[in-house]
Scaffold this motif. Structure first.
Motif, PDB file in Angstrom:
ATOM      1  N   LYS A  90       0.802  -1.227   0.000  1.00 17.22           N
ATOM      2  CA  LYS A  90       0.000   0.000   0.000  1.00 17.22           C
ATOM      3  C   LYS A  90       0.830   1.270   0.000  1.00 17.22           C
ATOM      4  CE  LYS A  90      -4.125  -1.939   2.015  1.00 17.22           C
ATOM      5  NZ  LYS A  90      -5.188  -1.797   2.975  1.00 17.22           N
ATOM      6  N   LYS A  91       2.002   1.237   0.589  1.00 17.04           N
ATOM      7  CA  LYS A  91       2.813   2.441   0.738  1.00 17.04           C
ATOM      8  C   LYS A  91       3.722   2.703  -0.462  1.00 17.04           C
ATOM      9  CE  LYS A  91       3.991   3.736   5.302  1.00 17.04           C
ATOM     10  NZ  LYS A  91       4.908   3.635   6.431  1.00 17.04           N
ATOM     11  N   GLY A  92       3.898   1.728  -1.320  1.00 19.83           N
ATOM     12  CA  GLY A  92       4.898   1.867  -2.371  1.00 19.83           C
ATOM     13  C   GLY A  92       6.258   1.585  -1.771  1.00 19.83           C
ATOM     14  N   PHE A  93       7.241   2.390  -2.094  1.00 14.95           N
ATOM     15  CA  PHE A  93       8.569   2.208  -1.518  1.00 14.95           C
ATOM     16  C   PHE A  93       8.638   2.888  -0.157  1.00 14.95           C
ATOM     17  CE2 PHE A  93       9.590   1.872  -6.080  1.00 14.95           C
ATOM     18  CZ  PHE A  93      10.167   0.608  -6.066  1.00 14.95           C
ATOM     19  N   VAL A  94       9.247   2.201   0.790  1.00 11.80           N
ATOM     20  CA  VAL A  94       9.532   2.793   2.091  1.00 11.80           C
ATOM     21  C   VAL A  94      11.039   2.719   2.317  1.00 11.80           C
ATOM     22  CG1 VAL A  94       7.267   2.366   3.110  1.00 11.80           C
ATOM     23  CG2 VAL A  94       9.074   0.641   3.332  1.00 11.80           C
ATOM     24  N   TYR A  95      11.537   3.639   3.123  1.00  9.02           N
ATOM     25  CA  TYR A  95      12.976   3.795   3.284  1.00  9.02           C
ATOM     26  C   TYR A  95      13.378   3.687   4.745  1.00  9.02           C
ATOM     27  CZ  TYR A  95      12.292   5.550  -1.392  1.00  9.02           C
ATOM     28  OH  TYR A  95      11.929   5.648  -2.710  1.00  9.02           O
ATOM     29  N   CYS A  96      14.599   3.217   4.949  1.00  9.38           N
ATOM     30  CA  CYS A  96      15.209   3.154   6.273  1.00  9.38           C
ATOM     31  C   CYS A  96      16.718   3.319   6.095  1.00  9.38           C
ATOM     32  CB  CYS A  96      14.860   1.854   6.993  1.00  9.38           C
ATOM     33  SG  CYS A  96      15.431   0.380   6.152  1.00  9.38           S
ATOM     34  N   LEU A  97      17.415   3.492   7.187  1.00  8.36           N
ATOM     35  CA  LEU A  97      18.862   3.669   7.122  1.00  8.36           C
ATOM     36  C   LEU A  97      19.572   2.330   7.031  1.00  8.36           C
ATOM     37  CD1 LEU A  97      19.841   6.415   9.712  1.00  8.36           C
ATOM     38  CD2 LEU A  97      19.577   6.609   7.251  1.00  8.36           C
ATOM     39  N   SER A  98      20.648   2.322   6.292  1.00 10.35           N
ATOM     40  CA  SER A  98      21.558   1.184   6.304  1.00 10.35           C
ATOM     41  C   SER A  98      22.569   1.431   7.422  1.00 10.35           C
ATOM     42  CB  SER A  98      22.287   1.095   4.964  1.00 10.35           C
ATOM     43  OG  SER A  98      23.170   2.200   4.817  1.00 10.35           O
ATOM     44  N   SER A  99      23.452   0.483   7.649  1.00  9.01           N
ATOM     45  CA  SER A  99      24.502   0.698   8.647  1.00  9.01           C
ATOM     46  C   SER A  99      25.410   1.851   8.223  1.00  9.01           C
ATOM     47  CB  SER A  99      25.309  -0.576   8.888  1.00  9.01           C
ATOM     48  OG  SER A  99      25.860  -1.046   7.673  1.00  9.01           O
ATOM     49  N   LYS A 100      25.588   2.019   6.925  1.00  9.81           N
ATOM     50  CA  LYS A 100      26.387   3.154   6.428  1.00  9.81           C
ATOM     51  C   LYS A 100      25.681   4.478   6.758  1.00  9.81           C
ATOM     52  CE  LYS A 100      28.588   4.863   2.209  1.00  9.81           C
ATOM     53  NZ  LYS A 100      28.813   4.615   0.777  1.00  9.81           N
ATOM     54  N   GLY A 101      24.373   4.532   6.601  1.00  8.55           N
ATOM     55  CA  GLY A 101      23.604   5.726   6.951  1.00  8.55           C
ATOM     56  C   GLY A 101      23.672   6.017   8.439  1.00  8.55           C
ATOM     57  N   GLU A 102      23.639   4.960   9.266  1.00  7.33           N
ATOM     58  CA  GLU A 102      23.758   5.140  10.712  1.00  7.33           C
ATOM     59  C   GLU A 102      25.117   5.720  11.074  1.00  7.33           C
ATOM     60  OE1 GLU A 102      22.869   1.232  12.171  1.00  7.33           O
ATOM     61  OE2 GLU A 102      20.720   1.457  11.791  1.00  7.33           O
TER      62      GLU A 102
END
Length: 151
Positions: A90-102
């Motif tokens: 329903k949301k399409g693409f959702v995003y979260c941080l990778s360990s690199k982003g952290e």
């Protein structure tokens, strides 16, 4: 084409998206855009006494362009490996941080005033519902018209 501007560049927008995703996870692009916009223009949304990006008569009109540029910045983050994505029905693409982003978040200068104020505002906000985020641009337009036509 190289983006030599600092303000609202892909890099700046990606860094702010990374900050948003450090607090909230599994957000779609509309939710990230709304949160970032409200955090940077916190005075308009009751989050702070001042807007992080200053005050001007056209600040609320910036949203649509910023939303588009934020999408490009998120793609850059995915390609660089700092942002992960998954597809949800329903949301399409959702995003979260990778360990690199952290790790990027850990590298921020915690004494930087902008960073501190951004995080303070971010800590005062709630994740908008999906349907609210989709209609945020329309709601801003209505707010602008009221502002210009009030007595």
């Amino acid at each position: 084409m190289t983006n030599n501007k600092v303000f609202n560049s892909d890099t700046e927008l990606l860094l702010r998206a990374i900050l948003v995703l450090s607090k909230f996870s599994n957000l779609n692009i509309d939710q990230i855009a709304e949160i970032d916009f409200k955090v940077t223009y916190g005075r308009h949304f009751g989050l702070s006494d001042e807007n992080l990006h200053g005050n001007n008569e056209f600040d609320l009109q910036e949203y649509s362009l910023r939303r588009k540029k934020l999408n490009d910045a998120i793609v850059k983050g995915v390609l660089q490996g700092s942002v992960l994505y998954k597809e949800q029905h329903k949301k399409g693409f959702v995003y979260c941080l990778s360990s690199k982003g952290e790790m990027v978040v850990l590298d921020f200068n915690s004494k930087d005033l902008y960073f501190k104020e951004y995080l303070d505002n971010l800590n005062r906000i709630q994740v908008p519902a999906e349907n609210e985020a989709v209609h945020f641009s329309d709601n801003l337009s209505n707010k602008l018209w009221v502002k210009y036509f009030e007595n």
